[in-house]
Design a protein around this motif. Structure first.
Motif, short mmCIF file in Angstrom:
data_model
loop_
_atom_site.label_atom_id
_atom_site.label_comp_id
_atom_site.label_asym_id
_atom_site.label_seq_id
_atom_site.Cartn_x
_atom_site.Cartn_y
_atom_site.Cartn_z
N HIS A 16 0.82 -1.20 0.00
CA HIS A 16 0.00 0.00 0.00
C HIS A 16 0.85 1.26 0.00
O HIS A 16 0.39 2.33 -0.39
CB HIS A 16 -0.92 0.01 1.23
N SER A 17 2.08 1.15 0.47
CA SER A 17 2.96 2.32 0.56
C SER A 17 4.39 1.84 0.73
O SER A 17 4.65 0.69 1.05
CB SER A 17 2.56 3.21 1.74
N LEU A 18 5.31 2.78 0.52
CA LEU A 18 6.72 2.45 0.69
C LEU A 18 7.06 2.23 2.15
O LEU A 18 7.85 1.34 2.48
CB LEU A 18 7.57 3.59 0.11
N LEU A 19 6.46 3.03 3.04
CA LEU A 19 6.79 2.96 4.46
C LEU A 19 5.53 2.82 5.31
O LEU A 19 4.44 3.25 4.92
CB LEU A 19 7.56 4.22 4.88
N ASP A 20 5.72 2.27 6.49
CA ASP A 20 4.63 2.07 7.46
C ASP A 20 4.71 3.17 8.51
O ASP A 20 5.66 3.24 9.28
CB ASP A 20 4.80 0.69 8.11
N ASN A 21 3.71 4.06 8.53
CA ASN A 21 3.73 5.19 9.46
C ASN A 21 2.91 4.94 10.72
O ASN A 21 2.43 5.89 11.36
CB ASN A 21 3.25 6.47 8.76
N THR A 22 2.77 3.68 11.12
CA THR A 22 2.08 3.36 12.37
C THR A 22 2.67 4.10 13.56
O THR A 22 1.93 4.56 14.44
CB THR A 22 2.09 1.85 12.61
N PRO A 23 4.01 4.25 13.66
CA PRO A 23 4.55 5.01 14.80
C PRO A 23 4.03 6.44 14.89
O PRO A 23 3.86 6.97 15.99
CB PRO A 23 6.07 4.97 14.55
N LEU A 24 3.78 7.08 13.74
CA LEU A 24 3.22 8.43 13.76
C LEU A 24 1.84 8.43 14.39
O LEU A 24 1.51 9.32 15.19
CB LEU A 24 3.16 9.01 12.35
N ARG A 25 1.02 7.46 14.05
CA ARG A 25 -0.32 7.37 14.64
C ARG A 25 -0.22 7.21 16.15
O ARG A 25 -0.95 7.85 16.91
CB ARG A 25 -1.08 6.19 14.03
N THR A 26 0.72 6.38 16.60
CA THR A 26 0.91 6.18 18.03
C THR A 26 1.35 7.47 18.71
O THR A 26 0.85 7.83 19.78
CB THR A 26 1.97 5.08 18.27
N LEU A 27 2.27 8.19 18.07
CA LEU A 27 2.76 9.46 18.62
C LEU A 27 1.64 10.47 18.76
O LEU A 27 1.49 11.11 19.82
CB LEU A 27 3.87 10.00 17.71
N LEU A 28 0.84 10.63 17.73
CA LEU A 28 -0.24 11.62 17.77
C LEU A 28 -1.33 11.23 18.76
O LEU A 28 -1.90 12.09 19.44
CB LEU A 28 -0.84 11.79 16.37
N THR A 29 -1.61 9.94 18.86
CA THR A 29 -2.60 9.47 19.82
C THR A 29 -2.17 9.81 21.24
O THR A 29 -2.98 10.21 22.09
CB THR A 29 -2.81 7.96 19.68
N ARG A 30 -0.88 9.68 21.50
CA ARG A 30 -0.36 9.90 22.85
C ARG A 30 -0.26 11.38 23.20
O ARG A 30 -0.45 11.76 24.35
CB ARG A 30 1.02 9.23 22.97
N HIS A 31 0.02 12.22 22.22
CA HIS A 31 0.37 13.60 22.52
C HIS A 31 -0.66 14.65 22.14
O HIS A 31 -0.51 15.81 22.54
CB HIS A 31 1.69 13.96 21.83
N LEU A 32 -1.66 14.31 21.36
CA LEU A 32 -2.56 15.35 20.86
C LEU A 32 -4.01 14.98 21.10
O LEU A 32 -4.48 13.95 20.63
CB LEU A 32 -2.32 15.56 19.36
N ASP A 33 -4.70 15.81 21.85
CA ASP A 33 -6.12 15.61 22.16
C ASP A 33 -6.95 16.51 21.25
O ASP A 33 -7.14 17.68 21.52
CB ASP A 33 -6.38 15.94 23.63
N MET A 34 -7.45 15.92 20.15
CA MET A 34 -8.21 16.72 19.19
C MET A 34 -9.54 17.20 19.76
O MET A 34 -10.17 18.11 19.20
CB MET A 34 -8.44 15.91 17.92
N GLY A 35 -9.98 16.61 20.86
CA GLY A 35 -11.21 17.08 21.49
C GLY A 35 -11.11 18.50 22.01
O GLY A 35 -12.13 19.17 22.21
N ARG A 36 -9.88 18.98 22.21
CA ARG A 36 -9.69 20.34 22.70
C ARG A 36 -10.07 21.40 21.67
O ARG A 36 -10.31 22.56 22.03
CB ARG A 36 -8.24 20.55 23.14
N VAL A 37 -10.13 21.02 20.40
CA VAL A 37 -10.51 22.00 19.37
C VAL A 37 -11.90 22.55 19.68
O VAL A 37 -12.13 23.77 19.60
CB VAL A 37 -10.48 21.36 17.97
N GLU A 38 -12.81 21.69 20.05
CA GLU A 38 -14.17 22.12 20.36
C GLU A 38 -14.17 23.09 21.54
O GLU A 38 -14.89 24.09 21.54
CB GLU A 38 -15.04 20.91 20.65
N ALA A 39 -13.36 22.80 22.55
CA ALA A 39 -13.29 23.68 23.72
C ALA A 39 -12.70 25.04 23.34
O ALA A 39 -13.15 26.08 23.85
CB ALA A 39 -12.43 23.02 24.81
#
Length: 429
Positions: free
Chosen positions: A131-154
């Motif tokens: 599907h792609s040259l590289l597997d960016n699963t670590p990026l998903r893990t990083l963003l899940t751990r560090h960024l709370d998108m629910g704060r946008v609404e607040a």
């Protein structure tokens, strides 16, 4: 030309124009944006203008979407958000963005090269369909751990933010889509092969917008009740500045991730051999990430000049309006800079890239444009951040005029600066 803020009858000054921020894409190149933002935060503190959020409208594409989302999630504390971005980017390594161990890198590269060389027969017999040259699963893990998108609404509810927009490109329908979140009344816009959709933004939108074509896998998102596969938002983005204006921005700061204008004279050398896959890929990515922005900036300047020539009555009769624009982009070729640091890549990644034609070192590196999008290593990231800061501070006067900040700071009560900051990225790590 920036005009002084007019005063209505009674001497009460008009509110400052709504400022939009546009952060474009480019993989590791987006570290440059963090340096620019850090310099702006410094100039803002110097001017004593720390009360209101500097960017009520924020638009991000590709890796710029991650920076944009961070600022939006912490729109009540711009300094804290920038500190968090600095903390995040300065701590990055390739392994935190994509899988770079020897087995995974060699496997990914080998599968692509095999499919390219043997074609449909190998794909049929081995079912090897990468599907792609590289597997960016670590990026998903990083963003899940560090960024709370629910704060946008607040942030929207608290009045710290007017709108956040993240762009993606649909492989399913071929449309460029701007997903936006706001509490304002905004009529979604529709143009030829590009549309806007109001949505509750989340991790999926970040992963989709930053999915560099061929390099990272597509992300499945819901679009008006139907699932579609999305990739990097820079693809088919013919008007990068447009979303900020639609969302109410009256002046726009654009932070690019590549030179907007090349110096006079042609670049020579390297024409002895046929271009490698890496050179072709780097050229294609530069076209995707850089060309549309340059064209849209030129278009906006042309509209502003045309409107300035019209009589007042004619300007009032048109829906077009002048938009103040400031563009900050790298003063150096980031391809050359990446070539100087490619040795910092893990051995497995370097081996994979050599298979695609990356060779040499320094400014003579073949395929350095491709390398510049993947070089998530401290040596390169640090230089990009420093370049962003120095480029911005070199244009201090322009930045101050754009925001209406005084060159000399007014007296500030030190107690007003000692307030708790929101968590930002730094708290997670």
């Amino acid at each position: 030309m920036l005009q002084a803020v007019p005063k209505p009858p009674g001497g009460v000054p008009c509110p400052p124009p709504v400022t939009g921020l546009i952060l474009t894409g480019g993989g590791a190149r987006a570290a440059y944006q963090v340096g620019v933002l850090a310099a702006i935060a410094q100039l803002r503190r110097d001017a004593g203008a720390t009360q209101a959020a500097p960017f009520p409208v924020i638009c991000g594409t590709s890796a710029g979407a991650i920076n944009a989302a961070t600022l939006a999630c912490h729109a009540d504390d711009f300094d804290g958000a920038v500190d968090g971005l600095l903390h995040l980017w300065q701590g990055l390594h390739v392994e935190t963005i994509y899988r770079a161990d020897a087995f995974e890198a060699v496997k990914s590269g080998a599968r692509w090269l095999s499919v390219l060389s043997l074609g449909w027969a190998l794909a049929r017999w081995t079912r090897s369909r990468p599907h792609s040259l590289l597997d960016n699963t670590p990026l998903r893990t990083l963003l899940t751990r560090h960024l709370d998108m629910g704060r946008v609404e607040a942030m929207l509810g608290g009045g710290h933010l007017r709108a956040l927009a993240l762009s993606g490109s649909s492989y399913t329908s071929g449309q460029h889509v701007t997903f936006f979140q706001t509490h304002q009344h905004v009529e979604p816009w529709l143009r030829e092969q590009r549309l806007a959709v109001q949505a509750r933004l989340g991790l999926g939108h970040l992963m989709a917008s930053s999915a560099i074509p061929f390099i990272f896998p597509a992300e499945r998102l819901d679009l008006e009740g139907a699932p579609e596969w999305f990739g990097d938002g820079s693809m088919r983005q013919s008007a990068p500045i447009s979303p900020a204006i639609h969302l109410g921005a009256e002046r726009v700061l654009v932070i690019g991730a590549g030179r907007m204008k090349e110096p006079e004279g042609r670049r020579t050398g390297g024409a002895e051999n046929h271009p490698s896959l890496a050179q072709v890929a780097g050229h294609a990515l530069s076209n995707i990430f850089l060309d549309a922005l340059a064209v849209d900036v030129e278009r906006l300047h042309r509209i502003n000049r045309t409107l300035a020539l019209l009589p007042r009555e004619a300007r009032a009769a048109t829906s077009l309006r002048p938009v103040e624009l400031l563009v900050i982009a790298p003063s150096r070729r980031l391809d050359d800079l990446a070539g100087e640091h490619q040795a910092s890549l893990p051995n497995a990644v370097r081996a994979m890239l050599r298979a695609f034609g990356v060779s040499g070192q320094g400014q003579s590196t073949s395929g350095s444009a491709l390398v510049s999008y993947l070089l998530f290593e401290p040596s390169f990231i640090g230089e990009l951040i420093h370049l962003g800061m120095s480029d911005t501070l070199a244009r201090r006067t322009e930045v101050q005029r754009f925001f209406g900040w005084p060159a000399c700071a007014p007296p500030v009560d030190p107690a007003s600066l000692r307030r708790p900051r929101s968590a930002g990225f730094a708290a997670g790590g």
